[in-house]
Design a protein around this motif. Structure first.
Motif, mmCIF file in Angstrom:
data_model
loop_
_atom_site.group_PDB
_atom_site.id
_atom_site.type_symbol
_atom_site.label_atom_id
_atom_site.label_comp_id
_atom_site.label_asym_id
_atom_site.label_seq_id
_atom_site.Cartn_x
_atom_site.Cartn_y
_atom_site.Cartn_z
ATOM 1 N N ILE A 1 67.179 33.721 90.121
ATOM 2 C CA ILE A 1 65.942 34.501 90.276
ATOM 3 C C ILE A 1 66.251 35.823 90.974
ATOM 4 O O ILE A 1 65.780 36.885 90.562
ATOM 5 N N GLN A 2 67.046 35.747 92.037
ATOM 6 C CA GLN A 2 67.418 36.948 92.790
ATOM 7 C C GLN A 2 68.181 37.939 91.905
ATOM 8 O O GLN A 2 67.904 39.148 91.923
ATOM 9 N N ASN A 3 69.142 37.434 91.130
ATOM 10 C CA ASN A 3 69.939 38.296 90.247
ATOM 11 C C ASN A 3 69.063 38.977 89.194
ATOM 12 O O ASN A 3 69.242 40.154 88.882
ATOM 13 N N TYR A 4 68.130 38.219 88.647
ATOM 14 C CA TYR A 4 67.232 38.785 87.630
ATOM 15 C C TYR A 4 66.367 39.880 88.253
ATOM 16 O O TYR A 4 66.175 40.942 87.653
ATOM 17 N N TYR A 5 65.864 39.600 89.437
ATOM 18 C CA TYR A 5 65.019 40.569 90.144
ATOM 19 C C TYR A 5 65.785 41.856 90.425
ATOM 20 O O TYR A 5 65.287 42.960 90.178
ATOM 21 N N ASN A 6 67.017 41.729 90.908
ATOM 22 C CA ASN A 6 67.831 42.906 91.234
ATOM 23 C C ASN A 6 68.154 43.726 89.986
ATOM 24 O O ASN A 6 68.235 44.957 90.050
ATOM 25 N N ALA A 7 68.339 43.042 88.869
ATOM 26 C CA ALA A 7 68.715 43.729 87.625
ATOM 27 C C ALA A 7 67.524 44.379 86.927
ATOM 28 O O ALA A 7 67.713 45.242 86.065
ATOM 29 N N HIS A 8 66.307 43.963 87.303
ATOM 30 C CA HIS A 8 65.119 44.470 86.603
ATOM 31 C C HIS A 8 64.048 44.980 87.580
ATOM 32 O O HIS A 8 62.857 44.916 87.294
ATOM 33 N N ARG A 9 64.473 45.512 88.698
ATOM 34 C CA ARG A 9 63.516 45.920 89.730
ATOM 35 C C ARG A 9 62.481 46.924 89.199
ATOM 36 O O ARG A 9 61.311 46.880 89.573
ATOM 37 N N ASP A 10 62.932 47.809 88.329
ATOM 38 C CA ASP A 10 62.014 48.833 87.815
ATOM 39 C C ASP A 10 60.894 48.234 86.968
ATOM 40 O O ASP A 10 59.897 48.915 86.686
ATOM 41 N N ASN A 11 61.062 46.985 86.546
ATOM 42 C CA ASN A 11 60.009 46.332 85.755
ATOM 43 C C ASN A 11 58.939 45.694 86.640
ATOM 44 O O ASN A 11 57.888 45.285 86.132
ATOM 45 N N PHE A 12 59.227 45.600 87.927
ATOM 46 C CA PHE A 12 58.302 44.929 88.839
ATOM 47 C C PHE A 12 57.572 45.962 89.706
ATOM 48 O O PHE A 12 57.857 46.124 90.894
ATOM 49 N N ILE A 13 56.645 46.643 89.077
ATOM 50 C CA ILE A 13 55.847 47.654 89.761
ATOM 51 C C ILE A 13 54.457 47.075 90.036
ATOM 52 O O ILE A 13 53.798 46.548 89.135
ATOM 53 N N LEU A 14 54.032 47.179 91.271
ATOM 54 C CA LEU A 14 52.731 46.625 91.648
ATOM 55 C C LEU A 14 51.580 47.379 90.979
ATOM 56 O O LEU A 14 51.543 48.606 90.981
ATOM 57 N N LYS A 15 50.652 46.612 90.418
ATOM 58 C CA LYS A 15 49.462 47.202 89.808
ATOM 59 C C LYS A 15 48.256 47.110 90.741
ATOM 60 O O LYS A 15 47.210 47.710 90.472
ATOM 61 N N SER A 16 48.415 46.337 91.813
ATOM 62 C CA SER A 16 47.338 46.204 92.803
ATOM 63 C C SER A 16 47.961 46.085 94.190
ATOM 64 O O SER A 16 49.144 45.752 94.333
ATOM 65 N N ASN A 17 47.170 46.328 95.210
ATOM 66 C CA ASN A 17 47.641 46.197 96.588
ATOM 67 C C ASN A 17 47.693 44.726 96.986
ATOM 68 O O ASN A 17 46.785 43.952 96.662
ATOM 69 N N ASP B 1 52.253 41.765 106.464
ATOM 70 C CA ASP B 1 52.870 42.855 105.701
ATOM 71 C C ASP B 1 51.901 43.310 104.617
ATOM 72 O O ASP B 1 51.032 42.548 104.186
ATOM 73 N N VAL B 2 52.058 44.557 104.185
ATOM 74 C CA VAL B 2 51.206 45.136 103.142
ATOM 75 C C VAL B 2 52.077 45.908 102.151
ATOM 76 O O VAL B 2 53.014 46.601 102.555
ATOM 77 N N LYS B 3 51.784 45.764 100.859
ATOM 78 C CA LYS B 3 52.450 46.538 99.822
ATOM 79 C C LYS B 3 51.379 47.213 98.971
ATOM 80 O O LYS B 3 50.454 46.552 98.501
ATOM 81 N N ILE B 4 51.534 48.538 98.791
ATOM 82 C CA ILE B 4 50.553 49.314 98.048
ATOM 83 C C ILE B 4 50.995 49.457 96.587
ATOM 84 O O ILE B 4 52.196 49.556 96.297
ATOM 85 N N LYS B 5 50.017 49.470 95.678
ATOM 86 C CA LYS B 5 50.316 49.533 94.243
ATOM 87 C C LYS B 5 51.173 50.757 93.896
ATOM 88 O O LYS B 5 51.169 51.766 94.597
ATOM 89 N N ASN B 6 51.906 50.594 92.792
ATOM 90 C CA ASN B 6 52.856 51.578 92.247
ATOM 91 C C ASN B 6 54.202 51.539 92.957
ATOM 92 O O ASN B 6 55.135 52.241 92.539
ATOM 93 N N GLY B 7 54.305 50.709 94.009
ATOM 94 C CA GLY B 7 55.601 50.491 94.641
ATOM 95 C C GLY B 7 56.291 49.293 93.995
ATOM 96 O O GLY B 7 55.747 48.634 93.103
ATOM 97 N N ILE B 8 57.507 48.991 94.430
ATOM 98 C CA ILE B 8 58.246 47.837 93.914
ATOM 99 C C ILE B 8 57.625 46.556 94.450
ATOM 100 O O ILE B 8 57.425 46.399 95.647
ATOM 101 N N SER B 9 57.321 45.643 93.565
ATOM 102 C CA SER B 9 56.728 44.366 93.958
ATOM 103 C C SER B 9 57.771 43.489 94.638
ATOM 104 O O SER B 9 58.924 43.428 94.197
ATOM 105 N N PRO B 10 57.426 42.801 95.728
ATOM 106 C CA PRO B 10 58.403 41.951 96.438
ATOM 107 C C PRO B 10 58.807 40.732 95.608
ATOM 108 O O PRO B 10 58.048 40.255 94.771
#
Length: 283
Positions: A123-139, A233-242
């Protein structure tokens, strides 16, 4: 109409109480005609549903036959008005059948052979290889949240436990929440949509998401409840999703990739075997 119902009823009773050959004769009996098509008793009986009431069943029987006639006549009209190319559907039917059969077989192959165990490292390897695909659409937010009846006698005790970092006190707090809280959330690793939190706590609706910050504590009481929110913690949309927020999605992606790989490898094996035994030949 009564005579028609009587005929249908006799057919039912006779078919039920007759031997196989006699029942077959009844089933093949023609009871209606529309254009160049006939409706036999067997096909009628398949579509007809009776509720046991004689009058209603008579109407239902006629309606069943009229529905059959409507479709039959419409089909005959279509055949007569469409050209040969427009009604050439054998290839379409065959193509659909092939796709459906292949899908059924693929499903069986996947059920029998797919490895569904996915490691944390994968899961970690997949996430690292595709980080640009995991963009938050909501906060999203991580927090501790309690909604306790304001009249609960152990409320002060729960407030003391909230301030403690001792594991034993956290267990006590969780137990009290299970027994007394209207709603609560004490999960440090799970992310939630801020919009969902605002639906649960209307007083927060007017607060802008960007004003929420890590370590912030929001505490208030209304006429019925005591509310406690501690923001982790808080993550705002358009950033990388955790990663923790995307785990389930990543598992689905990995499983889907495995499915495609499994089927493609199996199809390739079939092709290679066919080449070897000469059942696949290009002329």
């Amino acid at each position: 109409m009564n005579n028609f119902y009587f005929i249908i009823l006799v057919c039912f009773l006779y078919a039920c109480n007759s031997g196989k050959s006699e029942a077959d004769d009844i089933s093949s009996k023609i009871i209606a005609k529309a254009g160049n098509e006939n409706l036999n008793f067997y096909d009628f009986k398949t579509d007809f549903i009776s509720n046991g009431n004689k009058k209603d069943s008579t109407l239902s029987a006629f309606k069943t036959i009229e529905n059959w006639a409507t479709e039959a006549l419409f089909y005959q009209e279509a055949i007569s008005k469409l050209n040969a190319e427009e009604i050439e559907i054998d290839k379409q039917v065959q193509s659909y059948k092939k796709s459906l059969v292949n899908h059924i077989y693929q499903t069986k192959l996947i059920e029998a052979n797919l490895d569904t165990i996915i490691s944390i490292k994968e899961i970690q390897n997949y996430y690292n290889a595709h980080r640009d695909n995991f963009i938050l659409k909501s906060n999203i937010i991580r927090l501790d949240y309690l909604k306790i009846p304001a009249k609960f006698q152990g409320l002060e005790k729960m407030k003391q436990l909230l301030k403690s970092n001792q594991l034993n006190d956290k267990e006590k707090l969780n137990k009290l929440c299970v027994q007394n809280a209207e709603n609560f959330y004490l999960n440090d690793s799970t992310w939630l949509y801020i919009d969902d939190i605002k639906k649960e706590i209307p007083k927060l609706k007017t607060q802008a998401d960007i004003t929420f910050s890590s370590g912030q504590v929001i505490e208030f009481t209304d006429a019925a409840y005591y509310f406690y929110i501690k923001i982790k913690d808080v993550k705002i949309k358009n950033g990388i999703s955790p990663l923790n927020f995307e785990k389930q999605n990543i598992k689905k992606f990995i499983i889907n990739n495995r499915k495609m790989l499994l089927i493609n490898e199996y199809k390739q094996l079939l092709l290679e075997n066919a080449k070897t035994d000469k059942s696949f030949i290009v002329y």
